[in-house]
Design a protein around this motif. Structure first.
Motif, short mmCIF file in Angstrom:
data_model
loop_
_atom_site.label_atom_id
_atom_site.label_comp_id
_atom_site.label_asym_id
_atom_site.label_seq_id
_atom_site.Cartn_x
_atom_site.Cartn_y
_atom_site.Cartn_z
N GLU A 1 0.83 -1.21 0.00
CA GLU A 1 0.00 0.00 0.00
C GLU A 1 0.86 1.26 0.00
O GLU A 1 0.57 2.23 -0.70
CB GLU A 1 -0.93 -0.02 1.21
CG GLU A 1 -1.87 1.17 1.27
CD GLU A 1 -2.74 1.14 2.51
OE1 GLU A 1 -3.08 2.24 3.00
OE2 GLU A 1 -3.05 0.04 3.00
N THR B 1 -9.92 -7.84 3.18
CA THR B 1 -10.03 -6.40 3.47
C THR B 1 -8.81 -5.65 2.95
O THR B 1 -8.94 -4.61 2.29
CB THR B 1 -10.14 -6.18 5.00
OG1 THR B 1 -11.29 -6.87 5.48
CG2 THR B 1 -10.29 -4.70 5.31
N ALA C 1 -8.78 -5.46 -0.92
CA ALA C 1 -9.76 -4.50 -1.44
C ALA C 1 -9.26 -3.07 -1.25
O ALA C 1 -9.40 -2.22 -2.15
CB ALA C 1 -11.10 -4.69 -0.74
N HIS C 2 -8.67 -2.82 -0.10
CA HIS C 2 -8.12 -1.48 0.15
C HIS C 2 -6.97 -1.19 -0.81
O HIS C 2 -6.83 -0.06 -1.30
CB HIS C 2 -7.65 -1.35 1.59
CG HIS C 2 -7.29 0.04 1.98
ND1 HIS C 2 -8.23 1.01 2.26
CD2 HIS C 2 -6.08 0.65 2.12
CE1 HIS C 2 -7.63 2.15 2.56
NE2 HIS C 2 -6.33 1.96 2.47
N GLU D 1 -6.38 1.94 -3.53
CA GLU D 1 -5.20 2.80 -3.57
C GLU D 1 -4.55 2.77 -4.95
O GLU D 1 -4.08 3.80 -5.45
CB GLU D 1 -4.19 2.34 -2.51
CG GLU D 1 -4.66 2.53 -1.08
CD GLU D 1 -4.94 3.99 -0.76
OE1 GLU D 1 -4.06 4.84 -1.02
OE2 GLU D 1 -6.04 4.29 -0.26
N ALA E 1 -16.23 -5.45 7.68
CA ALA E 1 -15.11 -4.65 7.19
C ALA E 1 -14.79 -4.98 5.73
O ALA E 1 -14.44 -4.09 4.94
CB ALA E 1 -13.88 -4.88 8.06
N CYS E 2 -14.92 -6.25 5.35
CA CYS E 2 -14.69 -6.65 3.97
C CYS E 2 -15.69 -5.98 3.03
O CYS E 2 -15.34 -5.52 1.94
CB CYS E 2 -14.79 -8.16 3.82
SG CYS E 2 -13.41 -9.07 4.56
N LYS F 1 -14.82 -2.19 2.68
CA LYS F 1 -13.65 -1.97 1.82
C LYS F 1 -13.97 -2.26 0.36
O LYS F 1 -13.46 -1.60 -0.55
CB LYS F 1 -12.48 -2.82 2.29
CG LYS F 1 -11.84 -2.34 3.57
CD LYS F 1 -11.27 -0.93 3.43
CE LYS F 1 -10.56 -0.49 4.70
NZ LYS F 1 -10.06 0.90 4.61
N TYR G 1 -15.66 0.74 -1.03
CA TYR G 1 -14.65 1.79 -1.24
C TYR G 1 -13.89 1.55 -2.53
O TYR G 1 -13.68 2.47 -3.34
CB TYR G 1 -13.71 1.82 -0.04
CG TYR G 1 -12.52 2.74 -0.17
CD1 TYR G 1 -12.68 4.08 -0.56
CD2 TYR G 1 -11.23 2.29 0.12
CE1 TYR G 1 -11.59 4.91 -0.67
CE2 TYR G 1 -10.13 3.13 0.03
CZ TYR G 1 -10.32 4.44 -0.37
OH TYR G 1 -9.23 5.28 -0.49
N SER G 2 -13.49 0.31 -2.78
CA SER G 2 -12.74 -0.03 -3.99
C SER G 2 -13.59 0.19 -5.23
O SER G 2 -13.12 0.74 -6.24
CB SER G 2 -12.29 -1.49 -3.94
OG SER G 2 -11.39 -1.71 -2.88
N LYS H 1 -21.48 5.31 3.05
CA LYS H 1 -20.60 5.27 1.88
C LYS H 1 -21.37 4.95 0.61
O LYS H 1 -21.04 5.45 -0.47
CB LYS H 1 -19.48 4.25 2.10
CG LYS H 1 -18.51 4.66 3.22
CD LYS H 1 -17.42 3.62 3.41
CE LYS H 1 -16.48 4.03 4.55
NZ LYS H 1 -15.75 5.27 4.25
#
Length: 307
Positions: A77, A111, A114-115, A119, A151-152, A155, A158-159, A197
């Motif tokens: 990351e 998680t 995916a993050h 990025e 959390a998965c 994320k 978000y992705s 989100k």
């Protein structure tokens, strides 16, 4: 050149005259010193690529322990926030290890992967294109819709948002996967982060493309959002109200649906307004409700029809 430019002030502070043009610095440099600097920078570049390669091997290996894989994702990351490095990562086969992590049985790896996708693809059209072509949207949609780890799912959303925002091919591919319905289901869940989100993502998508507004209106999003507003006012309602306002402002079909008495939006808005007035935490919600009530008033419609 970058290193010379970055340390120019320090060199000047040491009493030496430093030209503004890095080329002049290189030309004036002792040949032996210049050779050392070039070799050092070359070794540094090779080392980063080697580290990326090592990271791929670690994540692809079934023998590596979970802690090391988690640490590797964190390191990747840091490195892959650079656009050129993210492109290089793809070219040396790095996306395969991301796919493997997204399919892992360990939530921490799903998680983290995916993050990492989020990025990598931000403001990086090359990587956005490759991620869409190689089926990562399908993986992320499945993670958002079906993963049993909160959390998965967050994320993954978000992705997806990073893959589709400001990138038309990504948005079109997402639409073909019935992705908007998946996001709506996330908004209707009882997970506050998914609702917040999800509403933000759809709101941005509507602002970016009028076709998305109409597509969401045809899907019955107004009715879905109205159902959320039937319960007492809560903090996530701010984002629901903002999205509903966006739909009503930009789509005549959405506005017609919103003013339908059978939907009960007007009465729900009045109730939520009473609950939120005078409370700082609901200031934005009250503002959105006020604007919605002006747009969704059945009284105004009746007066217009009489005229």
């Amino acid at each position: 050149k970058f290193c010379l430019e970055a340390t120019k002030d320090e060199d000047a502070g040491g009493g030496g005259a430093v030209p503004d043009n890095p080329e002049q610095v290189l030309e004036a440099m002792d040949p032996q010193q210049r050779s050392w600097l070039e070799d050092a920078l070359k070794d540094m570049s090779v080392d980063v690529i080697q580290q990326l390669g090592n990271g791929i091997k670690i994540l692809m290996s079934d023998a590596t322990d979970l802690d090391e894989k988690e640490e590797t994702l964190d390191c990747l990351e840091d490195w892959l926030g650079n656009i050129d490095m993210a492109v290089n990562f793809h070219k040396i086969g790095g996306f395969a290890c991301i796919r493997k992590c997204l399919l892992s049985q360990h939530p921490s790896l799903r998680t983290g992967a995916a993050h990492l996708v989020a990025e990598i693809c931000q403001n990086n059209e090359y990587c956005q294109d490759k991620l869409v072509q190689e089926g990562f949207l399908e993986l992320l949609c499945n993670q958002l819709d079906s993963d049993d780890d909160e959390a998965c799912r967050v994320k993954a959303l978000y992705s997806i948002s990073c893959l589709c925002r400001d990138y038309t091919p990504g948005r079109e591919a997402f639409s073909k996967l019935d992705g908007w319905s998946i996001v709506v289901r996330a908004i209707l869940s009882d997970i506050p982060k998914l609702r917040t989100k999800g509403c933000f993502f759809l709101g941005v998508a509507c602002d970016d493309n009028p076709k998305t507004v109409e597509e969401l209106a045809r899907m019955g999003l107004v009715q879905q959002l109205a159902s959320i507003l039937q319960v007492p006012l809560e903090l996530t309602h701010e984002h629901v109200l903002r999205l509903l306002l966006t739909l009503v402002q930009h789509s005549q079909d959405a506005r017609k649906e919103a003013i339908d008495p059978a939907l009960g939006i007007e009465s729900a808005l009045k109730d939520r307004l009473v609950e939120g007035q005078g409370k700082d935490e609901f200031r934005e919600s009250v503002a959105h409700i006020t604007n919605l009530m002006k747009l969704c008033s059945t009284k105004d419609e009746e007066e217009t029809a009489d005229r």
